[in-house]
Design an enzyme around this catalytic site. Structure first.
Site, PDB file in Angstrom:
ATOM      1  N   GLU A  35       0.749  -1.335  -0.052  1.00  0.00           N
ATOM      2  CA  GLU A  35       0.212  -0.012  -0.020  1.00  0.00           C
ATOM      3  C   GLU A  35       0.892   1.183   0.130  1.00  0.00           C
ATOM      4  O   GLU A  35       0.201   2.440  -0.420  1.00  0.00           O
ATOM      5  CB  GLU A  35      -0.941   0.080   1.065  1.00  0.00           C
ATOM      6  CG  GLU A  35      -1.873  -0.862   1.297  1.00  0.00           C
ATOM      7  CD  GLU A  35      -3.080  -0.722  -0.059  1.00  0.00           C
ATOM      8  OE1 GLU A  35      -3.172   0.445  -0.347  1.00  0.00           O
ATOM      9  OE2 GLU A  35      -3.669  -1.873  -0.751  1.00  0.00           O
ATOM     10  N   HIS A  37       3.859   1.754  -1.681  1.00  0.00           N
ATOM     11  CA  HIS A  37       4.110   2.036  -3.010  1.00  0.00           C
ATOM     12  C   HIS A  37       2.858   2.529  -3.745  1.00  0.00           C
ATOM     13  O   HIS A  37       2.833   3.291  -4.733  1.00  0.00           O
ATOM     14  CB  HIS A  37       4.475   0.643  -3.672  1.00  0.00           C
ATOM     15  CG  HIS A  37       5.762   0.212  -2.777  1.00  0.00           C
ATOM     16  ND1 HIS A  37       5.853  -1.114  -2.284  1.00  0.00           N
ATOM     17  CD2 HIS A  37       7.034   0.664  -2.950  1.00  0.00           C
ATOM     18  CE1 HIS A  37       7.152  -1.325  -1.780  1.00  0.00           C
ATOM     19  NE2 HIS A  37       7.907  -0.394  -2.310  1.00  0.00           N
ATOM     20  N   LYS A 149       8.461   7.590   5.019  1.00  0.00           N
ATOM     21  CA  LYS A 149       9.059   6.518   5.877  1.00  0.00           C
ATOM     22  C   LYS A 149      10.548   6.259   5.923  1.00  0.00           C
ATOM     23  O   LYS A 149      11.225   6.165   6.947  1.00  0.00           O
ATOM     24  CB  LYS A 149       8.270   5.068   5.462  1.00  0.00           C
ATOM     25  CG  LYS A 149       8.944   3.969   6.011  1.00  0.00           C
ATOM     26  CD  LYS A 149       8.240   2.658   5.772  1.00  0.00           C
ATOM     27  CE  LYS A 149       8.979   1.581   6.494  1.00  0.00           C
ATOM     28  NZ  LYS A 149      10.125   1.045   5.648  1.00  0.00           N
ATOM     29  N   SER A 186       8.005  -3.765   2.773  1.00  0.00           N
ATOM     30  CA  SER A 186       8.277  -5.193   1.910  1.00  0.00           C
ATOM     31  C   SER A 186       8.930  -6.285   3.046  1.00  0.00           C
ATOM     32  O   SER A 186       8.511  -7.608   3.062  1.00  0.00           O
ATOM     33  CB  SER A 186       9.202  -5.111   0.841  1.00  0.00           C
ATOM     34  OG  SER A 186       8.657  -4.100  -0.015  1.00  0.00           O
TER      35      SER A 186
END
Ligand code: AMP
Length: 282
Positions: A35, A37, A149, A186
């Site tokens: 989400e 990305h 982030k 990821s």
């Protein structure tokens, strides 16, 4: 959506878009899309004529003991996600395509690397800056999208663009989180069940730090040790760092004023997670 694996094909298609005077939005990633990305792609889709997504796990930014070989990958799934997000060009080069021979020249980041991830991942940001220099030259984006982030990466990329006069705008996108607050990453797939339950503590600890500041605490050392204690008590992770710095300069200070970032990195058994909160004291 066109999937392109060679630099030559990419150059040809970018040349065409330039001739048509179309704006290009670029989202560079290492794949295993989530989400976070998707949020970058959505914003880029809205703001540009053409959306280029790159998926490349860049060996240059991994240290010798890091997780390059087991970085999660699923190109088929990524391709579907890219398609749903309206990507026009998916650039998916091999390592040999990006680095046909050992580089004779690379980009060295000189500032902002002795703190946060730069301190514990020597050479990491040189690898990031080098691959982005290549990608920016190839894709020639109007705007490139990066997540908050990775706040240190964002600050360094902004300097790269400024120092090297890349004719593009960097767009910062807010961190996307799971419902329980864990920042999407990821690497989250490598958390054990128990670690997954503990991991939202990272964000909660950052929030606790902000609350301490809002309640009047100005001593960074007290806030950092409060956060470290909480993480040590409530998770099985090993703290890599917890830092409180001025933002966007990323400098240490003795008393909090203006914009600041509280950032942390915690190593779980198979995943090193990072997170941060950027706030303004005033
Ligand atoms: P990565 O594939 O991890 O290299 O990330 C590619 C881009 O997605 C970077 O600009 C990241 O900062 C951004 N990104 C990663 N996770 C998130 C997230 N949870 N929210 C927003 N952006 C993110």
């Amino acid at each position: 959506m066109k999937v392109i694996t060679t630099i030559q094909e990419l150059r040809e298609i970018i040349e065409k878009t330039n001739k048509r005077q179309q704006t290009i939005g670029f989202v560079p990633t290492m794949g295993f899309l989530h989400e976070g990305h998707r949020a970058l792609m959505k914003q880029a889709r809205k703001e540009n004529d053409i959306l280029v997504l790159s998926i490349f796990v860049n060996p240059l930014q991994f240290g010798p003991t890091e997780d390059l070989d087991r970085y999660p990958r699923d190109f088929e799934r990524d391709q579907k996600i890219a398609e749903t997000e309206g990507v026009d060009i998916l650039f998916y080069p091999s390592v040999a395509e990006m680095y046909p021979n050992e580089l004779s020249v690379s980009v060295v980041v000189k500032k902002m690397t002795d703190v946060l991830c730069g301190r514990t991942r020597p050479g990491h940001f040189d690898g990031v800056a080098t691959v982005l220099t290549k990608l920016f030259h190839l894709v020639q984006p109007t705007k490139a999208y990066f997540g908050k982030k990775d706040a240190q990466q964002l600050a360094i990329v902004e300097s790269l663009v400024k120092d090297f006069h890349f004719p593009l705008q960097i767009i910062a996108v807010n961190t996307i989180r799971e419902e329980d607050g864990l920042a999407k990453s990821s690497r989250n797939v490598y958390l054990t069940d128990r670690e997954r339950v503990e991991a939202p503590e990272l964000y909660q600890s950052l929030q606790m730090g902000v609350e301490m500041i809002q309640a009047g605490e100005t001593n960074p050392h007290k806030i950092i040790s409060g956060i470290k204690d909480r993480i040590a008590n409530k998770t099985s992770g090993e703290i890599d760092y917890v830092s409180l710095l001025s933002y966007p300069e990323l400098e240490e200070f003795e008393s909090i004023n203006g914009s600041y970032i509280i950032a942390l990195a915690v190593k779980f058994s198979r995943a090193r997670l990072i997170d941060n909160i950027i706030m303004n004291r005033d």
